[in-house]
Motif scaffolding. Structure first.
Motif, mmCIF file in Angstrom:
data_model
loop_
_atom_site.group_PDB
_atom_site.id
_atom_site.type_symbol
_atom_site.label_atom_id
_atom_site.label_comp_id
_atom_site.label_asym_id
_atom_site.label_seq_id
_atom_site.Cartn_x
_atom_site.Cartn_y
_atom_site.Cartn_z
ATOM 1 N N GLY A 21 -4.406 -7.760 12.840
ATOM 2 C CA GLY A 21 -4.116 -6.464 12.233
ATOM 3 C C GLY A 21 -4.759 -6.258 10.876
ATOM 4 N N GLY A 22 -5.544 -7.240 10.402
ATOM 5 C CA GLY A 22 -6.257 -7.096 9.146
ATOM 6 C C GLY A 22 -5.476 -7.519 7.922
ATOM 7 N N VAL A 23 -4.355 -8.205 8.094
ATOM 8 C CA VAL A 23 -3.564 -8.695 6.966
ATOM 9 C C VAL A 23 -4.101 -10.065 6.547
ATOM 10 C CG1 VAL A 23 -1.260 -9.353 6.175
ATOM 11 C CG2 VAL A 23 -1.536 -7.430 7.765
ATOM 12 N N GLU A 24 -4.311 -10.254 5.244
ATOM 13 C CA GLU A 24 -4.822 -11.536 4.756
ATOM 14 C C GLU A 24 -3.738 -12.280 3.998
ATOM 15 O OE1 GLU A 24 -8.060 -13.308 1.542
ATOM 16 O OE2 GLU A 24 -8.577 -11.487 2.677
ATOM 17 N N ALA A 25 -3.689 -13.592 4.181
ATOM 18 C CA ALA A 25 -2.769 -14.446 3.430
ATOM 19 C C ALA A 25 -3.444 -15.782 3.184
ATOM 20 C CB ALA A 25 -1.462 -14.645 4.193
ATOM 21 N N ASP A 181 15.719 10.095 -2.010
ATOM 22 C CA ASP A 181 14.371 10.610 -1.765
ATOM 23 C C ASP A 181 13.366 10.018 -2.745
ATOM 24 O OD1 ASP A 181 15.385 12.105 0.289
ATOM 25 O OD2 ASP A 181 15.424 14.001 -0.826
ATOM 26 N N ASP A 182 13.781 9.822 -4.005
ATOM 27 C CA ASP A 182 12.886 9.211 -4.987
ATOM 28 C C ASP A 182 12.524 7.784 -4.586
ATOM 29 O OD1 ASP A 182 12.919 11.381 -6.990
ATOM 30 O OD2 ASP A 182 15.024 10.836 -7.218
ATOM 31 N N LEU A 183 13.513 7.041 -4.134
ATOM 32 C CA LEU A 183 13.280 5.647 -3.749
ATOM 33 C C LEU A 183 12.381 5.564 -2.522
ATOM 34 C CD1 LEU A 183 16.910 4.297 -4.246
ATOM 35 C CD2 LEU A 183 14.956 3.945 -5.765
ATOM 36 N N ASP A 184 12.634 6.402 -1.540
ATOM 37 C CA ASP A 184 11.825 6.359 -0.327
ATOM 38 C C ASP A 184 10.398 6.822 -0.606
ATOM 39 O OD1 ASP A 184 11.820 5.647 2.453
ATOM 40 O OD2 ASP A 184 11.591 7.774 2.919
ATOM 41 N N ALA A 185 10.253 7.822 -1.477
ATOM 42 C CA ALA A 185 8.909 8.281 -1.830
ATOM 43 C C ALA A 185 8.129 7.176 -2.532
ATOM 44 C CB ALA A 185 9.004 9.520 -2.721
ATOM 45 N N MET A 186 8.791 6.439 -3.429
ATOM 46 C CA MET A 186 8.096 5.343 -4.116
ATOM 47 C C MET A 186 7.756 4.227 -3.136
ATOM 48 S SD MET A 186 8.780 3.395 -7.679
ATOM 49 C CE MET A 186 7.605 4.525 -8.447
ATOM 50 N N ARG A 187 8.670 3.922 -2.235
ATOM 51 C CA ARG A 187 8.370 2.894 -1.228
ATOM 52 C C ARG A 187 7.127 3.279 -0.429
ATOM 53 N NH1 ARG A 187 9.065 2.105 4.210
ATOM 54 N NH2 ARG A 187 9.978 4.173 4.445
ATOM 55 N N ARG A 188 7.046 4.518 -0.004
ATOM 56 C CA ARG A 188 5.908 4.947 0.812
ATOM 57 C C ARG A 188 4.614 4.963 0.000
ATOM 58 N NH1 ARG A 188 7.560 7.273 5.638
ATOM 59 N NH2 ARG A 188 9.821 7.578 5.823
ATOM 60 N N ARG A 189 4.706 5.245 -1.288
ATOM 61 C CA ARG A 189 3.505 5.270 -2.121
ATOM 62 C C ARG A 189 2.995 3.872 -2.446
ATOM 63 N NH1 ARG A 189 2.882 6.718 -6.977
ATOM 64 N NH2 ARG A 189 5.030 6.613 -7.724
ATOM 65 N N LEU A 190 3.922 2.940 -2.721
ATOM 66 C CA LEU A 190 3.538 1.636 -3.245
ATOM 67 C C LEU A 190 3.275 0.593 -2.172
ATOM 68 C CD1 LEU A 190 5.814 0.933 -6.354
ATOM 69 C CD2 LEU A 190 3.633 2.127 -6.228
ATOM 70 N N ILE A 191 4.158 0.522 -1.185
ATOM 71 C CA ILE A 191 4.126 -0.618 -0.259
ATOM 72 C C ILE A 191 3.093 -0.353 0.825
ATOM 73 C CG2 ILE A 191 5.487 -2.075 1.277
ATOM 74 C CD1 ILE A 191 7.936 -1.424 -0.357
ATOM 75 N N ALA A 192 1.891 -0.858 0.556
ATOM 76 C CA ALA A 192 0.754 -0.639 1.444
ATOM 77 C C ALA A 192 -0.092 -1.904 1.489
ATOM 78 C CB ALA A 192 -0.066 0.559 0.962
ATOM 79 N N ARG A 193 -1.057 -1.902 2.411
ATOM 80 C CA ARG A 193 -1.804 -3.130 2.672
ATOM 81 C C ARG A 193 -2.953 -3.360 1.697
ATOM 82 N NH1 ARG A 193 -2.000 -0.963 7.831
ATOM 83 N NH2 ARG A 193 -4.278 -1.014 7.832
ATOM 84 N N ASP A 194 -3.493 -2.317 1.068
ATOM 85 C CA ASP A 194 -4.721 -2.512 0.299
ATOM 86 C C ASP A 194 -4.514 -3.319 -0.971
ATOM 87 O OD1 ASP A 194 -3.272 -0.322 -0.728
ATOM 88 O OD2 ASP A 194 -5.068 0.489 -1.703
ATOM 89 N N PHE A 217 3.715 -6.789 8.265
ATOM 90 C CA PHE A 217 2.879 -6.013 7.355
ATOM 91 C C PHE A 217 1.857 -5.098 8.023
ATOM 92 C CE2 PHE A 217 4.019 -9.939 5.007
ATOM 93 C CZ PHE A 217 4.661 -9.375 3.913
ATOM 94 N N ALA A 218 1.460 -5.367 9.269
ATOM 95 C CA ALA A 218 0.367 -4.587 9.866
ATOM 96 C C ALA A 218 0.724 -3.116 10.020
ATOM 97 C CB ALA A 218 -0.023 -5.180 11.223
ATOM 98 N N GLY A 219 2.011 -2.807 10.152
ATOM 99 C CA GLY A 219 2.424 -1.420 10.312
ATOM 100 C C GLY A 219 2.568 -0.650 9.017
#
Length: 424
Positions: A21-25, A181-194, A217-219
Motif C-alpha cells: 500500500g506504499g507505507v514505509e517503516a 467537529d474541530d477535532l475530526d477536522a484536525m484529524r482529517r487534515r493531519l493524519i495522512a501518509r505523506d 495506515f494504507a487507508g
C-alpha cells in the motif's frame, strides 16, 4: 517490560519495509522477548491549531484512544487491558505521535485497535467532556506552577503572533470552544501518509509487518492539509520578562536563536552545548553556578531545533535575591564560549561522554523504535546510528569554536523569570 537489546548491533540491522500500500517503516527484528513496539510521527502538532482555538491538536491526541469503531471509551480501554496492549498519543509543537506495544500473541488485536483509533475515533460527548475537564485541570495547575509559567512567558515573548508562542495545551477560554467537529477536522487534515514516519522493533518479520501496517495506515489520506507555518527567529534577546509571583525562589528560562538540526554544524553545536550546560556534572554552568557558588541545585542548557525555528535554551531556579547574580554568571559563560570556544580538555570530555552515553538511547525496544522515527523525521539516513559516534569523535577544536560563535553569537539572551527577583 521493554525488551533488552544490544544497541551497537542495531544500525546494521535496520530494514526499510515498504508495504504494497506504499507505507514505509524502519524495522529492527528482535526475538529476545515476544514483544512488538511501534512508534510513529506525523507532522503538524499544535502549530496547526486553528486561529483562536489553541489546544486542538493536544485535545485530539488525548481522545484518540477514548473510544473508536464499535467500542465506547470504557470498552476500548477494557479491550486494551484484556490483551495487555499499550497505546498512547501525544502532540507537541511540530507533530502528532503515537506509541503501541503488544505481546506477539496479541499482535492482530493491537494493530486493529490502532487502526480504529486513527481511522474511526468516536469522539463521544461523554468522553470529550471528561478529557476536556482533565486538560482544564492541568491548565489550572500550570497557571500556578512556576516552571510552567516561566516556559509560557518565555515562548510568548520569543514568538509573538506565531504558533510557537501559543500555549500548546490550550487555555481555559479556548478549550470550551473546541468541539467534535474541530477535532475530526484536525484529524482529517493531519493524519495522512505523506508525513508519516514509523519505527518498529520486536518479534516480527518484514512480510508480517507490511500486512499489519497496510491494515492500519494504507487507508489514510495520501496527503496532509497543513497550514503553512512561517520560519522565524526568536525575538527578545537582551531583554527581561518578569512575571510577579509571591514565592521565595524564582524560576528562570533563558535563550536565543539556535541552529537547525540539518545544519552542518549541528554535531559540533551538540558538543558545545554539552560543555555549557548539557553535561550533568562536567558542564561550565554546573561548575560555576552550583559547585562554586551554591546558587542553584539544577542549571541546564539544550538545543531546541523546531521545524520552523531554532533555539539555544536553558533554565534554573534560585532564590529571588540571587537571580541577578545567577544570570550574570550564565551570560558570562555563554559569552566566553562564543568568544573563545571550549578548551581542548572540555572538548575531549564532551566527546567521550556523548559517545559513551549514546547507547543509553537504545536500551529498550521502545527507545529504539523512537530513535528510528526521530532519525527519519530529521532525514539523517538509515545508517546514522553507525555514523553518529564517528561524527562526534571527528569534532575538532576549530569546529567547536566555529559552532560556539554561530550558536551563541553576541551572548545576549532573552530571560524570563517567574518570582520576585531582586535587582533584575
Amino acid at each position: 517490560m521493554n525488551a533488552p537489546t544490544r544497541p551497537q548491533a542495531h544500525a546494521s540491522r535496520i530494514q526499510r519495509v515498504v508495504t504494497p500500500g506504499g507505507v514505509e517503516a524502519w524495522l529492527v527484528e528482535d526475538y529476545t522477548v515476544p514483544l512488538v513496539a511501534l512508534e510513529f510521527s506525523i507532522r503538524g502538532g499544535s502549530s496547526q491549531d486553528p486561529e483562536g482555538k489553541p489546544g486542538t491538536a493536544y485535545f485530539l491526541s488525548a481522545v484518540l484512544d477514548e473510544g473508536a469503531g464499535p467500542y465506547s471509551a470504557d470498552a476500548f480501554h477494557e479491550r486494551l487491558d484484556e490483551f495487555a496492549i499499550e497505546m498512547r498519543f501525544n502532540a507537541d509543537r511540530d507533530g502528532l505521535s503515537g506509541h503501541m506495544r503488544t505481546l506477539v500473541k496479541h499482535r492482530a488485536e493491537a494493530f486493529d485497535m490502532l487502526r480504529l483509533a486513527l481511522r474511526e475515533p468516536r469522539f463521544d460527548a461523554e468522553a470529550l467532556e471528561r478529557v476536556r475537564a482533565q486538560i482544564e485541570a492541568g491548565i489550572r495547575h500550570e497557571m500556578n506552577d512556576p516552571d510552567s509559567m516561566v516556559g509560557r512567558a518565555f515562548f510568548e515573548v520569543a514568538y509573538p503572533g506565531h504558533p510557537y508562542g501559543r500555549p500548546g495545551h490550550g487555555t481555559l477560554e479556548s478549550l470550551p470552544t473546541i468541539g467534535r467537529d474541530d477535532l475530526d477536522a484536525m484529524r482529517r487534515r493531519l493524519i495522512a501518509r505523506d508525513t508519516l514516519k514509523i519505527g518498529v522493533v520486536g518479534a516480527i518479520d518484514a512480510a508480517a509487518l507490511a500486512a499489519e501496517l497496510d491494515s492500519v495506515f494504507a487507508g489514510l489520506p495520501a496527503k496532509a492539509e497543513l497550514t503553512p507555518v512561517p520560519n522565524v527567529a526568536p525575538l527578545g534577546a537582551g531583554t527581561r520578562k518578569v512575571v510577579d509571583l509571591a514565592i521565595p525562589q524564582s524560576s528562570v528560562r533563558y535563550g536565543a536563536a539556535g541552529i537547525s538540526r540539518r545544519d552542518p554544524d549541528w554535531i559540533p553545536a551538540i558538543v558545545v552545548n554539552h560543555v555549557l550546560g548539557g553535561g550533568v556534572f562536567s558542564s561550565r554552568l554546573f561548575r560555576e553556578v552550583r559547585e562554586k557558588r551554591g546558587l542553584a541545585y539544577s542549571v541546564w542548557s539544550q538545543l531546541a531545533p523546531f521545524d520552523h525555528s531554532a533555539l539555544h535554551f536553558g533554565g534554573t531556579s534560585t532564590k529571588n535575591e540571587r537571580v541577578a547574580e545567577s544570570m550574570a554568571i550564565i551570560e558570562e559563560q555563554i559569552r566566553s564560549l562564543a568568544e573563545d570556544g571550549p578548551t581542548e580538555e572540555e572538548l575531549d570530555k564532551a566527546r567521550k561522554y556523548l559517545i559513551g552515553s549514546y547507547a543509553l538511547n537504545f536500551d529498550t525496544s521502545t527507545k529504539i523504535a523512537s530513535q528510528l522515527v526521530r532519525i527519519q523525521v530529521d532525514d539523517l539516513g538509515i545508517d546514522y546510528m553507525d555514523r553518529r559516534n564517528g561524527l562526534v569523535a571527528a569534532v575538532t577544536l576549530e569546529d567547536a569554536r566555529r559552532a560556539a560563535r554561530r550558536v551563541y553569537g553576541d551572548g545576549k539572551v532573552l530571560v524570563a523569570v517567574v518570582g520576585r527577583p531582586a535587582g533584575l
